[in-house]
Design an enzyme around this catalytic site. Structure first.
Site, PDB file in Angstrom:
ATOM      1  N   HIS A   1      -0.681  15.033  -8.304  1.00  0.00           N
ATOM      2  CA  HIS A   1      -0.376  13.836  -7.518  1.00  0.00           C
ATOM      3  C   HIS A   1       0.875  13.167  -8.084  1.00  0.00           C
ATOM      4  O   HIS A   1       1.165  13.292  -9.286  1.00  0.00           O
ATOM      5  CB  HIS A   1      -1.550  12.856  -7.564  1.00  0.00           C
ATOM      6  CG  HIS A   1      -2.692  13.238  -6.663  1.00  0.00           C
ATOM      7  ND1 HIS A   1      -3.726  12.390  -6.365  1.00  0.00           N
ATOM      8  CD2 HIS A   1      -2.944  14.385  -5.973  1.00  0.00           C
ATOM      9  CE1 HIS A   1      -4.580  12.989  -5.549  1.00  0.00           C
ATOM     10  NE2 HIS A   1      -4.132  14.208  -5.303  1.00  0.00           N
TER      11      HIS A   1
ATOM     12  N   GLU B   1       1.470  10.116  -8.882  1.00  0.00           N
ATOM     13  CA  GLU B   1       1.230   9.193  -9.991  1.00  0.00           C
ATOM     14  C   GLU B   1       1.069   9.925 -11.324  1.00  0.00           C
ATOM     15  O   GLU B   1       1.544   9.458 -12.361  1.00  0.00           O
ATOM     16  CB  GLU B   1      -0.046   8.365  -9.756  1.00  0.00           C
ATOM     17  CG  GLU B   1      -0.064   7.545  -8.491  1.00  0.00           C
ATOM     18  CD  GLU B   1      -0.737   8.269  -7.330  1.00  0.00           C
ATOM     19  OE1 GLU B   1      -0.393   9.445  -7.074  1.00  0.00           O
ATOM     20  OE2 GLU B   1      -1.586   7.652  -6.678  1.00  0.00           O
TER      21      GLU B   1
ATOM     22  N   CYS C   1      -6.081   9.307 -10.380  1.00  0.00           N
ATOM     23  CA  CYS C   1      -4.854   8.616 -10.791  1.00  0.00           C
ATOM     24  C   CYS C   1      -5.176   7.247 -11.390  1.00  0.00           C
ATOM     25  O   CYS C   1      -4.557   6.833 -12.371  1.00  0.00           O
ATOM     26  CB  CYS C   1      -3.905   8.502  -9.607  1.00  0.00           C
ATOM     27  SG  CYS C   1      -3.330  10.128  -9.054  1.00  0.00           S
TER      28      CYS C   1
END
Lengths: 147, 147
Positions: free
Chosen positions: B56, B58, B89
């Site tokens: 992801h 993040e 995250c």
């Protein structure tokens, strides 16, 4: 003949990874991922060496296993990890749709079960396999740190 | 003179990252991390290209920012991300002790707020910055996918 591939058998391999973390001065947590009784990923906590809070044993194992499989879903895979996963790792395991998680020691403070992190509905959980061995290693680590 | 370094200013940079993800056929989510009005990390979702649920935007930004800082705690840092972080995250952000999280669109299904993921007590959260732009991009992505 008895099946040699018990949860204890694989958790011992995760504990070996935790011991490697200990030798590197990392909080000793180890993980492996298994498919069809074959180890496809092994890893240990590297947050200090890599200066990276995301470098938990489980995160590395998920990445390595997906790489081995050639796909991001860990169907029919089992994660063995010496300490209960945290929110981050449980969140990653949620996305991976892993079939089974086996952990050793519970983490009463930061473990995903107390924190309420959701796993994927397809995932089953087994707790407490060689928990004493995992806890002893962590206690020994912090005792040496305090010296 | 007006301060040009508003949350909208930085969120636009995160949206540019989301657009790059879109061009790579990834669910368009982008993130940047800022310290003292300086961008120290920029990233976008790469889960498909990397075959890795942990990739992801993040997560990559956290790793990159820690690398830049030379330490794993993101003190005085702000994360700008176009979509509300997920459990994984948010769990990573918890460990990072990041000072501030600014997100665009809420994720009613998988967002950390609905899922109940805990952030670090030191972390403040700002919601809804350029949320329509972030949502439009994601809707457009899935509309093209259905074609």
């Amino acid at each position: 003949m008895e099946n040699p591939f018990t949860d204890e058998y694989f958790m011992k391999k995760a504990l070996q990874e935790a011991e490697t973390a200990f030798e590197k001065d990392e909080i000793p947590v180890g993980a492996i991922i298994v498919i069809d009784n074959k180890v496809i990923a092994r890893s240990h906590n590297l947050t200090e060496l890599l200066n990276d809070v995301t470098a938990h044993a489980e995160m590395q194992a998920i990445t390595a296993a997906a790489n081995f499989i050639g796909g991001k879903y860990l169907k029919d895979c089992t994660l063995y990890v010496t300490l209960e996963p945290c929110q981050m790792c449980a969140g990653a395991l949620y996305w991976s749709q892993i079939s089974k998680i086996v952990f050793g020691a519970s983490d009463e403070n930061r473990g995903f079960e107390k924190m309420g992190t959701q796993l994927h509905p397809k995932t089953t959980v087994v707790r407490g396999i060689l928990a004493n061995e995992a806890t002893d290693l962590i206690k020994r680590f912090f005792a040496e740190k305090r010296k």
